[in-house]
Design a protein around this motif. Structure first.
Motif, PDB file in Angstrom:
ATOM      1  N   ARG A  21       0.834  -1.216   0.000  1.00  0.00           N
ATOM      2  CA  ARG A  21       0.000   0.000   0.000  1.00  0.00           C
ATOM      3  C   ARG A  21       0.866   1.262   0.000  1.00  0.00           C
ATOM      4  O   ARG A  21       0.589   2.221  -0.719  1.00  0.00           O
ATOM      5  CB  ARG A  21      -0.933  -0.013   1.204  1.00  0.00           C
ATOM      6  CG  ARG A  21      -1.974  -1.140   1.150  1.00  0.00           C
ATOM      7  CD  ARG A  21      -2.919  -1.056   2.324  1.00  0.00           C
ATOM      8  NE  ARG A  21      -3.864  -2.165   2.323  1.00  0.00           N
ATOM      9  CZ  ARG A  21      -4.021  -3.039   3.312  1.00  0.00           C
ATOM     10  NH1 ARG A  21      -3.283  -2.929   4.414  1.00  0.00           N
ATOM     11  NH2 ARG A  21      -4.905  -4.016   3.227  1.00  0.00           N
ATOM     12  N   LYS A  22       1.925   1.250   0.812  1.00  0.00           N
ATOM     13  CA  LYS A  22       2.818   2.408   0.839  1.00  0.00           C
ATOM     14  C   LYS A  22       3.539   2.584  -0.493  1.00  0.00           C
ATOM     15  O   LYS A  22       3.765   3.715  -0.943  1.00  0.00           O
ATOM     16  CB  LYS A  22       3.845   2.255   1.971  1.00  0.00           C
ATOM     17  CG  LYS A  22       3.266   2.366   3.366  1.00  0.00           C
ATOM     18  CD  LYS A  22       4.356   2.170   4.420  1.00  0.00           C
ATOM     19  CE  LYS A  22       3.790   2.227   5.827  1.00  0.00           C
ATOM     20  NZ  LYS A  22       4.855   1.985   6.856  1.00  0.00           N
ATOM     21  N   ILE A  73       2.432   1.755  -3.487  1.00  0.00           N
ATOM     22  CA  ILE A  73       1.482   2.316  -4.455  1.00  0.00           C
ATOM     23  C   ILE A  73       1.391   3.829  -4.272  1.00  0.00           C
ATOM     24  O   ILE A  73       1.363   4.588  -5.255  1.00  0.00           O
ATOM     25  CB  ILE A  73       0.096   1.658  -4.296  1.00  0.00           C
ATOM     26  CG1 ILE A  73       0.157   0.187  -4.735  1.00  0.00           C
ATOM     27  CG2 ILE A  73      -0.967   2.408  -5.096  1.00  0.00           C
ATOM     28  CD1 ILE A  73      -1.098  -0.607  -4.415  1.00  0.00           C
ATOM     29  N   GLN A  74       1.357   4.271  -3.023  1.00  0.00           N
ATOM     30  CA  GLN A  74       1.278   5.714  -2.757  1.00  0.00           C
ATOM     31  C   GLN A  74       2.525   6.427  -3.272  1.00  0.00           C
ATOM     32  O   GLN A  74       2.426   7.507  -3.889  1.00  0.00           O
ATOM     33  CB  GLN A  74       1.128   5.953  -1.250  1.00  0.00           C
ATOM     34  CG  GLN A  74       0.748   7.382  -0.881  1.00  0.00           C
ATOM     35  CD  GLN A  74      -0.609   7.788  -1.426  1.00  0.00           C
ATOM     36  OE1 GLN A  74      -1.582   7.057  -1.287  1.00  0.00           O
ATOM     37  NE2 GLN A  74      -0.680   8.939  -2.082  1.00  0.00           N
ATOM     38  N   ALA A  75       3.707   5.844  -3.044  1.00  0.00           N
ATOM     39  CA  ALA A  75       4.947   6.455  -3.538  1.00  0.00           C
ATOM     40  C   ALA A  75       4.959   6.514  -5.060  1.00  0.00           C
ATOM     41  O   ALA A  75       5.409   7.508  -5.657  1.00  0.00           O
ATOM     42  CB  ALA A  75       6.157   5.665  -3.023  1.00  0.00           C
ATOM     43  N   TYR A  76       4.493   5.474  -5.693  1.00  0.00           N
ATOM     44  CA  TYR A  76       4.412   5.402  -7.164  1.00  0.00           C
ATOM     45  C   TYR A  76       3.534   6.537  -7.689  1.00  0.00           C
ATOM     46  O   TYR A  76       3.908   7.273  -8.615  1.00  0.00           O
ATOM     47  CB  TYR A  76       3.837   4.040  -7.547  1.00  0.00           C
ATOM     48  CG  TYR A  76       3.733   3.757  -9.030  1.00  0.00           C
ATOM     49  CD1 TYR A  76       4.739   3.059  -9.691  1.00  0.00           C
ATOM     50  CD2 TYR A  76       2.613   4.145  -9.764  1.00  0.00           C
ATOM     51  CE1 TYR A  76       4.638   2.751 -11.041  1.00  0.00           C
ATOM     52  CE2 TYR A  76       2.501   3.850 -11.115  1.00  0.00           C
ATOM     53  CZ  TYR A  76       3.512   3.157 -11.750  1.00  0.00           C
ATOM     54  OH  TYR A  76       3.405   2.868 -13.090  1.00  0.00           O
ATOM     55  N   ARG A  77       2.374   6.717  -7.086  1.00  0.00           N
ATOM     56  CA  ARG A  77       1.434   7.748  -7.558  1.00  0.00           C
ATOM     57  C   ARG A  77       1.927   9.156  -7.231  1.00  0.00           C
ATOM     58  O   ARG A  77       1.834  10.066  -8.060  1.00  0.00           O
ATOM     59  CB  ARG A  77       0.058   7.509  -6.944  1.00  0.00           C
ATOM     60  CG  ARG A  77      -0.600   6.183  -7.365  1.00  0.00           C
ATOM     61  CD  ARG A  77      -2.067   6.200  -7.015  1.00  0.00           C
ATOM     62  NE  ARG A  77      -2.730   4.921  -7.230  1.00  0.00           N
ATOM     63  CZ  ARG A  77      -3.111   4.456  -8.416  1.00  0.00           C
ATOM     64  NH1 ARG A  77      -2.847   5.158  -9.513  1.00  0.00           N
ATOM     65  NH2 ARG A  77      -3.744   3.296  -8.520  1.00  0.00           N
ATOM     66  N   ASP A  78       2.455   9.346  -6.022  1.00  0.00           N
ATOM     67  CA  ASP A  78       2.893  10.677  -5.590  1.00  0.00           C
ATOM     68  C   ASP A  78       4.005  11.228  -6.470  1.00  0.00           C
ATOM     69  O   ASP A  78       4.147  12.452  -6.608  1.00  0.00           O
ATOM     70  CB  ASP A  78       3.380  10.630  -4.140  1.00  0.00           C
ATOM     71  CG  ASP A  78       2.242  10.471  -3.138  1.00  0.00           C
ATOM     72  OD1 ASP A  78       1.070  10.607  -3.550  1.00  0.00           O
ATOM     73  OD2 ASP A  78       2.539  10.190  -1.960  1.00  0.00           O
ATOM     74  N   ASN A  79       4.806  10.335  -7.079  1.00  0.00           N
ATOM     75  CA  ASN A  79       5.957  10.775  -7.869  1.00  0.00           C
ATOM     76  C   ASN A  79       5.752  10.644  -9.374  1.00  0.00           C
ATOM     77  O   ASN A  79       6.700  10.772 -10.142  1.00  0.00           O
ATOM     78  CB  ASN A  79       7.196   9.998  -7.424  1.00  0.00           C
ATOM     79  CG  ASN A  79       7.649  10.378  -6.025  1.00  0.00           C
ATOM     80  OD1 ASN A  79       8.315  11.393  -5.836  1.00  0.00           O
ATOM     81  ND2 ASN A  79       7.267   9.571  -5.035  1.00  0.00           N
ATOM     82  N   ILE A  88      -2.264  -1.698  -8.895  1.00  0.00           N
ATOM     83  CA  ILE A  88      -2.458  -0.465  -9.671  1.00  0.00           C
ATOM     84  C   ILE A  88      -3.341  -0.747 -10.884  1.00  0.00           C
ATOM     85  O   ILE A  88      -4.260   0.026 -11.199  1.00  0.00           O
ATOM     86  CB  ILE A  88      -1.096   0.122 -10.098  1.00  0.00           C
ATOM     87  CG1 ILE A  88      -0.391   0.739  -8.878  1.00  0.00           C
ATOM     88  CG2 ILE A  88      -1.263   1.165 -11.208  1.00  0.00           C
ATOM     89  CD1 ILE A  88       1.025   1.185  -9.158  1.00  0.00           C
TER      90      ILE A  88
END
Length: 392
Positions: free
Chosen positions: A94-95, A97-103, A127
């Motif tokens: 989950r973390k 996925i968040q890093a992937y999207r945030d960047n 994703i």
């Protein structure tokens, strides 16, 4: 008696072979990462990478910096994420996925062992589920011999602590880079034990349903090289040529292939998955525990065909026949056990505090993933033998 499920053909002269759908190329050789990454970026038409790795590799070596710098030279670096952890817990996914999207990333470059590679698959799988469309690609740069980069499946640990498997042709990495120079920082125990993991792949592919004869021939070649080069690598850990040979042996042990139907590897792997996730035993170490006794068990309960494939391994190891099929299979089990001991990797379930009263549950879980029928009591007996150092 162990028998193949009726849904699987038993004729080794008939079958199907296909290359995994996504794989565009395997680049290999010392120093190859510098030229391979730019080629793959161009081939895949991707722009920004999330580098996925482990905390130790990120914090205590320069391996990840080397990969980051190459990506930065081509304006393709997004961020680095290293909070996955062994056995790929869902919280880390989950973390990630968040890093992937945030960047603003559009692909993952996984650097390390099986956990980052499987973690990348699990992240990309989720994703795609959320966004639809094609699954984003992965470039895998392994630093161990676990061979996770050659499969279409990903294993991760759910919130309840159970291993969950997802599988899709789209999850196989699109590019693989085998650069032995990047493995020099890998701890010896991790490097050698994942070599036994590759041996586990090679051996269990010999009796796995639907595996083609050419693929089995590659497994024999892998088996031969793993027996030869793992002791050499222990003796001289800085020998890059030996480490490169081992990376190629790992590749041969689980040669990329597309099966028409799902086919589990074997009971050694199934037991390893259950033991690893439940008791935090590293993947390579589970193979050190389960492979030799599994082969010994096959000498008694395996099909005639399984025994023939296993016995043939002695020829590739330049070992004389014992004079009987069952004897040859038992001899292979002994050779595997001796290799584990010689590499300093022998351990016990006692060392990992596995409760004896949970063995039947472990065995039941492992049998639930198998294409072959084993008696539960026999698998429990195998596990019970692992509380003291195995002697074959």
């Amino acid at each position: 008696m162990s028998t193949l499920d009726d849904s699987f053909p038993t004729d080794p002269l008939s079958g199907f072979y296909g290359w995994t759908d996504t794989l565009k190329g395997v680049y290999y050789g010392p120093g190859s990462v510098k030229t391979a990454i730019p080629k793959l970026l161009k081939t895949l038409k991707v722009k920004k990478a999330l580098v996925l790795t482990g905390r130790t590799l990120n914090d205590k070596t320069d391996v990840v910096r080397k990969v980051e710098n190459i990506l930065k030279e081509h304006d393709a670096y997004g961020a680095t994420f290293f909070e996955i952890g062994e056995h790929t817990p869902i919280a880390g996914i989950r973390k990630g996925i968040q890093a992937y999207r945030d960047n603003g990333c559009d692909h993952i470059v996984a650097v390390g062992g099986g956990s980052p590679v499987d973690g990348a698959k699990a992240i990309l799988y989720n994703i795609q589920l959320a966004d639809g469309g094609p699954t984003p690609p992965q470039i895998a740069i392994p630093t161990t011999l676990s061979a996770a980069e050659y499969s279409i499946g990903a294993g991760f640990t759910n919130d309840e602590g159970h291993k969950v498997a997802v599988s899709s042709q789209d999850l196989a990495p699109a590019g693989i880079i085998l650069d032995a120079e990047l493995t020099l920082a890998t701890p010896e125990r991790l490097w050698l034990s994942t070599g036994i993991r590759s041996l586990d792949h090679a051996v269990e592919n010999l009796y796995r349903p639907l595996v083609t004869i050419p693929s089995k021939a590659l497994c024999y070649a892998a088996l031969k090289d793993l027996f030869k080069y793992l002791p050499e690598s222990k003796k001289d850990p800085t020998n890059v040529a030996v480490r490169q040979r081992l990376q190629i042996a790992s590749w041969m042990s689980l040669w990329p292939m597309k099966l028409e139907r799902y086919s589990a590897l074997g009971i050694s792997h199934s037991l390893g998955h259950k033991l690893g996730a439940r008791y935090s035993i590293p993947h390579g170490i589970t193979s050190c525990l389960t492979l030799a006794p599994t082969v010994a068990m096959k000498a008694e309960v395996g099909s005639q065909q399984d025994k023939e494939w296993l016995a043939e391994a002695l020829f590739y190891l330049r070992e004389p026949s014992t004079g009987s099929l069952e004897g040859d299979v038992r001899r292979l089990a002994t050779l595997i056990n001796n290799l584990v001991k010689d590499l300093g990797l022998q351990t016990t379930l006692e060392a990992y505090k596995v409760p004896r009263n949970e063995l039947e549950s472990v065995a039941e879980g492992a049998l639930g993933t198998q294409n072959q029928n084993y008696e539960l009591s026999r698998i429990v007996q195998l596990l019970e033998s692992l509380y003291t150092p195995l002697e074959l």
